[in-house]
Write a protein that holds these residues in place. Structure first.
Motif: not given
Length: 243
Positions: A71-77
């Motif tokens: 909920s607190k980060q943007d992920l690449s996958f």
């Protein structure tokens, strides 16, 4: 039972022996793992829709379908799925597989991956299966990349095309399990690169690894695939994940 029948049964046993507990059994849903040990695995049922780790009360984010971390980060996958929690039976099997040359475990573990691949990703358009690579030093020490062995079995069961040696691990990182999520990200950043001839041209990718702890490794791999390889969606499948 006659003497000769006993001899034949000894030479050609009809029962399988469990890789985990060593007991003999007649049938199981997973060849090589007895029903009792299979039932003892902690299969993940309620999971984060992004990273696939098990959702427990204290890990929930504001949106109850996602863990607090996602909920607190943007992920690449695009999204990830794990089959079991990394404890008990699966932990024992993976330790044998990775560190004690029990490479024959690739068969039952690969079959387990295939079963859940169909469940989680059967409707996605996936063009290539890419195993997380080992650094050449670690590969020399171990003699094999356990994730490549799993990829071979998964490909055999599903018909997926495996791409090996297109992603390289240029930096030999120390084991990450004792590091915080922030420190892991710092250590793993820049450790992967793609072969210069690799162009994935919007292809759908399934990244395969044995264990997901924080997701740092697969996230960095997905970032490289998209930024350097111009890939399409990147999905992740692992046998186990931390709590």
């Amino acid at each position: 039972m006659s003497f000769w029948q006993r001899v034949l049964d000894f030479i050609f046993p009809v029962e399988e022996r469990c890789f985990n507990c060593g007991s003999y059994y007649k049938s199981s849903e997973l060849k090589g793992i007895c029903p009792d040990c299979l039932a003892g695995m902690s299969f993940i049922e309620n999971y984060c829709q992004y990273c696939g780790r098990a959702l427990i009360g204290q890990s929930l984010g504001e949106d109850k379908n996602y863990c607090e971390r996602c909920s607190k980060q943007d992920l690449s996958f695009d999204y990830a799925r794990s089959i079991t929690l990394y404890k008990g039976v699966i932990r024992t099997l993976l330790i044998k597989f990775k560190y004690y040359q029990e490479t024959s475990l690739s068969k039952p573990l690969g079959q387990l991956l295939a079963m859940y691949y169909q469940y989680y990703y059967g409707k996605e358009k996936i063009d290539y299966l890419i195993p997380i690579p080992l650094h050449k030093k670690r590969f020399t020490e171990r003699g094999y990349n356990q994730v490549e062995l799993l990829a071979d079995e998964l490909a055999y069961e599903t018909g997926l095309s495996v791409l090996k040696n297109v992603m390289l691990r240029e930096i030999a990182t120390k084991p990450l399990y004792s590091l915080s999520a922030i420190k892991r990200s710092e250590v793993i950043r820049g450790c992967f690169t793609l072969d210069t001839n690799t162009k994935l041209s919007s292809k759908g990718i399934l990244l395969l690894d044995d264990i997901m702890t924080t997701g740092t490794t697969v996230n960095e791999a997905a970032r490289v695939l998209k930024n350097e390889g111009d890939s399409g969606p990147v999905y992740v499948l692992t046998l186990a994940s931390g709590q």
